[in-house]
Structures are given as C-alpha cells and as structure tokens.
Design a protein around this motif. Structure first.
Motif, short mmCIF file in Angstrom:
data_model
loop_
_atom_site.label_atom_id
_atom_site.label_comp_id
_atom_site.label_asym_id
_atom_site.label_seq_id
_atom_site.Cartn_x
_atom_site.Cartn_y
_atom_site.Cartn_z
N ARG A 43 1.06 -1.30 -0.03
CA ARG A 43 -0.22 0.04 0.10
C ARG A 43 0.99 1.07 -0.15
O ARG A 43 1.91 1.25 0.85
CB ARG A 43 -0.80 0.20 1.19
CG ARG A 43 -2.21 -0.99 1.09
CD ARG A 43 -3.25 -0.50 2.19
NE ARG A 43 -4.32 -1.22 1.99
CZ ARG A 43 -5.43 -0.86 1.29
NH1 ARG A 43 -5.08 0.36 0.72
NH2 ARG A 43 -6.60 -1.62 1.01
N THR A 46 -1.33 8.03 -1.55
CA THR A 46 -1.69 8.49 -3.03
C THR A 46 -1.81 10.23 -2.84
O THR A 46 -1.73 10.91 -3.86
CB THR A 46 -3.30 8.38 -3.28
OG1 THR A 46 -4.16 9.29 -2.14
CG2 THR A 46 -3.46 6.70 -3.30
N HIS A 50 -8.97 10.33 2.69
CA HIS A 50 -10.00 9.52 2.75
C HIS A 50 -11.07 10.32 3.44
O HIS A 50 -11.09 10.44 4.47
CB HIS A 50 -9.88 8.10 3.28
CG HIS A 50 -11.00 7.17 3.30
ND1 HIS A 50 -11.95 6.95 4.09
CD2 HIS A 50 -11.21 6.24 2.07
CE1 HIS A 50 -12.85 6.13 3.67
NE2 HIS A 50 -12.50 5.71 2.43
N GLU A 57 -5.04 8.66 2.53
CA GLU A 57 -5.60 7.83 1.50
C GLU A 57 -4.41 6.84 0.80
O GLU A 57 -3.39 7.50 0.55
CB GLU A 57 -6.28 8.54 0.20
CG GLU A 57 -6.75 7.53 -0.75
CD GLU A 57 -7.53 8.45 -1.84
OE1 GLU A 57 -8.72 8.05 -2.00
OE2 GLU A 57 -6.83 8.75 -2.83
N THR A 58 -4.55 5.69 0.84
CA THR A 58 -3.73 4.61 0.13
C THR A 58 -4.28 3.91 -0.96
O THR A 58 -5.47 3.77 -1.15
CB THR A 58 -3.06 3.85 1.29
OG1 THR A 58 -4.25 2.96 1.90
CG2 THR A 58 -2.47 4.48 2.32
N ARG A 59 -3.30 3.21 -1.72
CA ARG A 59 -3.67 2.51 -2.85
C ARG A 59 -3.05 1.31 -2.83
O ARG A 59 -1.89 1.18 -2.33
CB ARG A 59 -3.50 3.18 -4.28
CG ARG A 59 -4.10 2.45 -5.51
CD ARG A 59 -5.54 2.78 -5.57
NE ARG A 59 -5.87 3.95 -6.21
CZ ARG A 59 -6.47 5.04 -5.56
NH1 ARG A 59 -6.76 5.02 -4.08
NH2 ARG A 59 -6.95 6.16 -6.15
N GLY A 79 -1.53 2.55 -13.61
CA GLY A 79 -2.38 3.07 -12.44
C GLY A 79 -2.79 4.72 -12.76
O GLY A 79 -1.95 5.54 -13.28
N ASP A 81 -5.35 8.03 -10.90
CA ASP A 81 -6.12 8.20 -9.62
C ASP A 81 -7.53 7.68 -9.25
O ASP A 81 -7.93 7.36 -8.33
CB ASP A 81 -6.60 9.52 -9.57
CG ASP A 81 -4.86 10.66 -9.15
OD1 ASP A 81 -4.35 9.68 -8.43
OD2 ASP A 81 -5.09 11.96 -9.34
N ARG A 84 -8.74 1.32 -8.94
CA ARG A 84 -9.17 0.74 -7.60
C ARG A 84 -7.46 0.12 -7.00
O ARG A 84 -7.32 0.18 -5.75
CB ARG A 84 -10.05 -0.38 -7.46
CG ARG A 84 -11.26 -0.25 -7.90
CD ARG A 84 -12.35 -1.37 -7.52
NE ARG A 84 -11.95 -2.40 -8.25
CZ ARG A 84 -11.43 -3.54 -8.09
NH1 ARG A 84 -10.95 -3.72 -6.73
NH2 ARG A 84 -11.12 -4.63 -8.84
N PHE A 85 -6.50 -0.27 -7.96
CA PHE A 85 -5.30 -0.70 -7.74
C PHE A 85 -4.37 -0.47 -8.68
O PHE A 85 -4.75 0.10 -9.77
CB PHE A 85 -5.15 -2.10 -7.46
CG PHE A 85 -5.57 -3.09 -8.40
CD1 PHE A 85 -4.78 -3.37 -9.48
CD2 PHE A 85 -6.96 -3.53 -8.80
CE1 PHE A 85 -4.83 -3.96 -10.43
CE2 PHE A 85 -7.24 -4.12 -9.80
CZ PHE A 85 -6.46 -4.64 -10.87
N TRP A 86 -3.16 -0.33 -8.27
CA TRP A 86 -2.22 0.07 -9.52
C TRP A 86 -1.11 -1.09 -9.48
O TRP A 86 -1.33 -2.20 -8.85
CB TRP A 86 -1.38 1.28 -8.98
CG TRP A 86 -1.99 2.41 -8.89
CD1 TRP A 86 -2.99 2.62 -9.32
CD2 TRP A 86 -1.77 3.64 -7.96
NE1 TRP A 86 -3.59 3.98 -8.75
CE2 TRP A 86 -2.73 4.58 -8.01
CE3 TRP A 86 -0.59 3.68 -7.18
CZ2 TRP A 86 -2.64 5.65 -7.40
CZ3 TRP A 86 -0.49 5.19 -6.57
CH2 TRP A 86 -1.44 5.99 -6.58
#
Length: 406
Positions: A43, A46, A50, A57-59, A79, A81, A84-86
């Motif tokens: 993770r 970003t 959140h 916020e993390t991804r 990826g 913005d 949902r995931f990169w």
C-alpha cells in the motif's frame, strides 16, 4: 491435460484514463504478502485524504520482482487516480529477503522479459510462495476453515518439486517466441506487446521445439501418444507421469467401473483409466477440441470418444450414473454448469486437475454446495520460475469425507 491450442501471452487491454496517471512515480515501501499472479501486495500513499475519516488515502499496488518483507523502491507501471489498484515493479531492493537470489536469466527483471515471475527467488522459496497462494485461495474462495478437522489440513498442502528440471531451469519441452522487426527471437515484456531479443531462454530445454503443423509422438509412463505439434501437452517432462500416477492413486479405479474423462485432450488419462477398468468397464472421453478428440480415438481405441463443448455434451448425452470422473479443465475452471452436470451422475469420486488455484477453489465451493467435499489434494511445481502450479484434488460425497487422502 486438455489439448486446446496454446493461448497467446496476455497483454494489457487499452482502457480509458480514469484521472491523473501515476505511471513512473516511485515509493519506498515494505513488501507485503504474495498474491495470486506472481506479485506481492503493498500500500502506498496517494497524497489524498479519505472521506469522511480524514485519514491519509492509500492505494493497493501489485508489485513484481519483490519478496514479502523486503524494503523496496517501487515504480508504478500502471495506474491512475481513479483505479482501485495500481501495478508496479521493484526497481531497487533496499533490504533483501534471505530467499532472494541473483536471477540466473540475464533477461529477468523490471522492464525486461515478462515470462518468469520468480527468477529472483530460490526454488524452494518459490514453492513456499505458491503454497501460500494456494492456501489463500482455498481459504477465501473455497471457504475452507483452518479449524475444520476434515478440511483444515488441506490448507497446509505443500507444493512438490517434480523431477525433470535443472534446479528450476531447462524444463520447457516446447517454447514459443515473439520476433523482433528484423526477425530475431524475442520475448514480450510483462503485459505489453513490446519485445526484448533473447539468445537463450533458460527455462526452455536446449532441444525444445517451437509449435508447428503436423503431429508428434509424446510418451508417458512407457505409453506413446500422438499429439498435434502445435496442440497442448504438458511442457514439463515430469508432468504427464506424475499427474497420471496421482489421479490413479486418488481415484483407485477398479475393473468394471465406469468413468467420465472430461476435457480429455488426446487421451492421456483416458488410456490409463481404460487399462484399470478393463474390458468390463467403460471410459467416455469428452473434449472440446476436435483435432485432439480425433487423435484420442487413435490413442485409446478402447474408449468412447465424444467431441464437443463439455457442458453441452453432458447436457445431451451420457446421463446415467458413473463411478468416477476426471476433470481437467482449462485455466478458467469447470464452472457451475459442468460441476452441476457432474454431481447429477453421482460419482463415488472426482479427480480435479487444476492449473489455476483460484479456479480450483471456486469449483470446490460449488461441489460443496452439492454435498461433495475435498478429500485429497496434492500440488506440483510444474512451472518453476513462474507463479503457476498444478493441483490434483479428490472430491467425494460428504458421507465419504472420512476416506480422505492425507
């Protein structure tokens, strides 16, 4: 051991941008657990907040070329913005795992050949990672409970090495290559149409052949099979024998029994099942690839052979009870329609040969809905240096679950 033509390498699908691209950004992070597909999970922040918690916020990023617990520098390769995931690559290892090795292949690594996932991992550790993935899929998708005295032990299944490779190298008996614009042999980058020239693929045997028209002869346990030269046959030299032995050990077919061999290919399992049940028994082989089905008629004259999509054939033919079923579906699994056709025939046992642990786990859950329980499981490292593995599962009616194979 289905005999469908090989699928081309998977490449990234073009898609519409979903916000600002994050490709090329770098993050220092600690790699998390292994995930299905040859990645570790991390993770990264970003830069956003959140809502409504106000927390940073993390991804989630699926990262190649790292090992769980390593501190790495990750570069984002896919990826935006809005995703949902990169996806990313570990482009620098800051704190290495003791399981890390120098890749034997000079083409392995970020922005290089995408064919192998685990060249940077010691072979024994590769098998441990694959076992962890199998355990996670069975827990999450098949809903096996570690505390269940019947099913929990299968979560500790080990991935077994198979004779026929050289410490994870030189095992592919067939190998396909891309080509550079000037005609040189090449491999594709991960999730890309771009290619990298290669002089030697270290997982291929030195005598590996490329797909071509015509037929060839393959052998398993002393028996010969005619196979389309560009069709499917397990590429690890130890695979056909170990899979046949395992299926026969789990099913223990006897004289006079009836068997359905589904996705039967050119008749690998069919042949040995026919030997076991003898002339008083019956083996029906169903295969969707007509060319493979035609070859199986010559390979196993004692069997009844039907060509057609397995679910359709089962919905229109061979409706009576059977003693045993072998399922060897393609990567996406048998799925609900076929599983439900199988259980209506009330077999005493089903051997499921799976090349994808997620598909296996989903189908095990469907079998469980219909009263069939996992009673045996073995896993084999038939694809060293990659994230792939092969499993053979035994499924029996719930009342017979005590007859499980440890």
């Amino acid at each position: 051991m289905n005999s469908r033509p090989r699928r081309p390498a998977r490449t990234a699908r073009p898609r519409k941008p979903r916000g600002r691209s994050r490709v090329g950004e770098r993050f220092e992070t600690v790699a998390g657990p292994i995930a299905h597909g040859g990645h570790v999970v991390v993770r990264v922040p970003t830069g956003g907040v959140h809502e409504p918690t106000g927390e940073p916020e993390t991804r989630v990023v699926f990262v190649r070329h790292a090992l769980p617990g390593e501190r790495v520098l990750v570069e984002i390769t896919e990826g935006t913005d809005g995703d949902r995931f990169w996806r990313g690559d570990a482009v620098e290892v800051l704190e290495a795992s003791p399981d890390r090795v120098t890749p034997p292949c000079p083409y392995a690594g970020p922005r290089r050949c995408g064919g192998c996932d685990f060249q940077h991992v010691a072979p024994a550790a590769q098998r441990a990672l694959k076992a962890a993935v199998l355990r996670e899929q069975l827990t999450r998708l098949a809903r096996l409970d570690p505390a269940d005295p019947l099913l929990g032990p299968f979560l500790d299944t080990v991935v077994e090495a198979v004779p026929g490779d050289d410490d994870g190298l030189r095992w592919r008996t067939r190998q396909s290559y891309a080509r550079t614009p000037d005609g040189r042999r090449a491999m594709r980058l991960h999730r890309s149409h771009d290619v990298i020239p290669v002089e030697d693929c270290l997982i291929a045997r030195t005598d590996a052949r490329e797909p071509a028209p015509g037929t060839v002869t393959e052998t398993a346990l002393g028996r010969s099979f005619t196979v389309a030269a560009d069709g499917f046959w397990q590429v690890h030299p130890g695979a056909p024998g170990v899979l046949v032995d395992t299926v026969l050990e789990l099913l223990d077919p006897g004289p006079g029994e009836s068997v359905l061999d589904l996705y039967s290919g050119v008749g690998l399992f069919t042949a040995f099942l026919a030997d076991r049940v003898g002339p008083e028994g019956r083996v029906v082989a169903i295969e969707g690839d007509r060319r493979a089905s035609d070859l199986s008629r010559d390979n196993v004259p004692a069997a009844e052979v039907a060509a057609g999509e397995v679910g359709h054939v089962l919905s229109t033919s061979y409706a009576g009870p059977v003693d045993l079923v072998v399922l060897d579906p393609p990567r996406e699994g048998a799925r609900r329609g076929v599983v439900e056709q199988v259980v209506t025939r009330t077999p005493r046992a089903v051997a499921y040969v799976a090349c994808d642990p997620a598909a296996l786990a989903r189908d095990v859950a469907i079998f469980a809905e219909h009263g069939y329980r996992l009673a045996g499981l073995r896993a084999f490292d038939l694809f060293p240096m990659t994230h792939h593995l092969e499993c053979v599962a035994l499924l029996v009616p719930g009342d017979d679950a005590d007859n499980r194979v440890e």
